[in-house]
Motif scaffolding. Sequence first.
Motif, PDB file in Angstrom:
ATOM      1  N   GLN A  22      23.344  32.236  47.819  1.00 23.47           N
ATOM      2  CA  GLN A  22      24.126  31.886  46.641  1.00 23.47           C
ATOM      3  C   GLN A  22      25.492  32.548  46.729  1.00 23.47           C
ATOM      4  O   GLN A  22      25.644  33.628  47.324  1.00 23.47           O
ATOM      5  CB  GLN A  22      23.429  32.348  45.358  1.00 23.47           C
ATOM      6  N   ALA A  23      26.478  31.922  46.116  1.00 27.79           N
ATOM      7  CA  ALA A  23      27.798  32.532  46.018  1.00 27.79           C
ATOM      8  C   ALA A  23      27.756  33.682  45.019  1.00 27.79           C
ATOM      9  O   ALA A  23      27.020  33.638  44.027  1.00 27.79           O
ATOM     10  CB  ALA A  23      28.824  31.496  45.586  1.00 27.79           C
ATOM     11  N   VAL A  24      28.540  34.719  45.290  1.00 28.96           N
ATOM     12  CA  VAL A  24      28.664  35.866  44.390  1.00 28.96           C
ATOM     13  C   VAL A  24      30.138  36.031  44.032  1.00 28.96           C
ATOM     14  O   VAL A  24      30.977  36.255  44.910  1.00 28.96           O
ATOM     15  CB  VAL A  24      28.136  37.162  45.036  1.00 28.96           C
ATOM     16  N   ILE A  25      30.453  35.899  42.755  1.00 28.51           N
ATOM     17  CA  ILE A  25      31.817  36.027  42.246  1.00 28.51           C
ATOM     18  C   ILE A  25      31.934  37.334  41.470  1.00 28.51           C
ATOM     19  O   ILE A  25      31.083  37.644  40.635  1.00 28.51           O
ATOM     20  CB  ILE A  25      32.167  34.856  41.307  1.00 28.51           C
ATOM     21  N   LEU A  26      32.989  38.098  41.737  1.00 26.39           N
ATOM     22  CA  LEU A  26      33.303  39.276  40.938  1.00 26.39           C
ATOM     23  C   LEU A  26      34.766  39.179  40.518  1.00 26.39           C
ATOM     24  O   LEU A  26      35.665  39.274  41.353  1.00 26.39           O
ATOM     25  CB  LEU A  26      33.066  40.565  41.723  1.00 26.39           C
ATOM     26  N   SER A  27      34.994  38.946  39.250  1.00 23.84           N
ATOM     27  CA  SER A  27      36.357  38.858  38.739  1.00 23.84           C
ATOM     28  C   SER A  27      36.378  39.295  37.285  1.00 23.84           C
ATOM     29  O   SER A  27      35.816  38.618  36.421  1.00 23.84           O
ATOM     30  CB  SER A  27      36.900  37.431  38.875  1.00 23.84           C
ATOM     31  N   GLU A  28      36.980  40.442  37.038  1.00 25.42           N
ATOM     32  CA  GLU A  28      37.177  40.951  35.688  1.00 25.42           C
ATOM     33  C   GLU A  28      38.661  41.253  35.555  1.00 25.42           C
ATOM     34  O   GLU A  28      39.202  42.037  36.327  1.00 25.42           O
ATOM     35  CB  GLU A  28      36.348  42.213  35.435  1.00 25.42           C
ATOM     36  N   PHE A  29      39.325  40.665  34.580  1.00 30.19           N
ATOM     37  CA  PHE A  29      40.768  40.800  34.500  1.00 30.19           C
ATOM     38  C   PHE A  29      41.203  41.069  33.063  1.00 30.19           C
ATOM     39  O   PHE A  29      40.579  40.626  32.104  1.00 30.19           O
ATOM     40  CB  PHE A  29      41.465  39.561  35.058  1.00 30.19           C
ATOM     41  N   GLU A  30      42.289  41.811  32.965  1.00 35.63           N
ATOM     42  CA  GLU A  30      42.792  42.284  31.680  1.00 35.63           C
ATOM     43  C   GLU A  30      43.874  41.358  31.145  1.00 35.63           C
ATOM     44  O   GLU A  30      44.713  40.869  31.900  1.00 35.63           O
ATOM     45  CB  GLU A  30      43.345  43.697  31.847  1.00 35.63           C
ATOM     46  N   VAL A  31      43.858  41.135  29.850  1.00 33.51           N
ATOM     47  CA  VAL A  31      44.937  40.396  29.209  1.00 33.51           C
ATOM     48  C   VAL A  31      46.254  41.128  29.456  1.00 33.51           C
ATOM     49  O   VAL A  31      46.348  42.337  29.265  1.00 33.51           O
ATOM     50  CB  VAL A  31      44.677  40.255  27.695  1.00 33.51           C
TER      51      VAL A  31
END
Length: 283
Positions: A22-31
Motif C-alpha cells: 500500500q502507498a504511505v503518505i505523510l503530509s502535515e502542513f501549517e496554515v
Amino acid sequence: MLLFVTSCSEDFTPQNEDTDKQAVILSEFEVGDNEIEMTLTTTFSLNEGPSDPGQQLRDSSNEPFLSNLDNGATNKTFRYFSESQKWINDGFQFQPGHTISLTANLSVVGLDNIYAETTVPIAGEINVPTEVATDNGDTYDFSVELSIPELEDNFYHITPYISEDANSSSKQYLNVTGSTFGNATVFGLSHVDGILIDIDRMDNTNTFNLSIKKSELSSNPSKIYLQVKTVAKEYYDFHRSLTLQSESDQGPFDAPFPTVTNIERGQGIFTAYTVTLDSIRVE
C-alpha cells in the motif's frame, strides 16, 4: 510544510503482512506555510524495507496533485526532489475552513490510486493562561482555559518548550502531563512531544491543569512557551493510535492497535493545522 513531528523518538514505519503493498503518505502542513511537503513510500514486510516510487512517478509525468474544493482552484501538482525523496508544492492557496484534497494516480507503479481530504482548522486559542507557573517542588504547575474550536471535530495539540524567544529555531520541547474536570479528554503522547486535548462541546469546563517536571529543564528559564495547534480529527486519531502502538506490550496473539488513517486505499496522514503561541512566566 511537512511537520510530521516536532521532536520524535520513533518514526512511523508501517509494515504490512499482506502480499499487496500500500502507498504511505505523510503530509502535515501549517496554515501560512509557503510550501506543502509530502513523503510517499510503501508498506513493507519484515524481510524488506519500504520503497520510494517517486522517481518512477516523475518520469511517467504522473505527479500527485492538490485541489481546493472550496474555490475551484486549478489542480496544483507536486514536484519530486530525489535528493530528499520529498514531494513539494509551493504557492497552493487555501484558508482556514477550506477543504482540500490530495489525489495520486499510482497504477503506473503497481499501487492503488489514493485519495485524501482534510478541512483546514480555524485557529483556537488559550483564553485565560495562568500568568505564573507555580513552583511545587519537583514540578511547575499552571492552568490554561481553551476556546471551543469553531469547527466540529477539531482538537488541540499543546506542546510546551523553552527557548531564547518564541520564534527561535532552537527549542527544547518539554514533556507535560494534564488533567481536567468534566468530559474533556487529555491524552499524553509518547512518540512525539506534547498532549492531545479533546474538548467535549457539552462540557462547560474548558480549563486544563498542566504540570512539567523540573528535571525536564536544562536551564532556569524566565518563560515557558506554549505551542497550541488546532488540529482536525484525522490528526488526533492518527497520533493517538501511534502512541497506543508504541506503548503497547503486545503478545503474539494479541490484536494490534490499528494505525488510523485518512488515506483512502493507503496509509498515513494528509492534514493541515493552525498554530498559535502563548507563554507563562516562571518564578
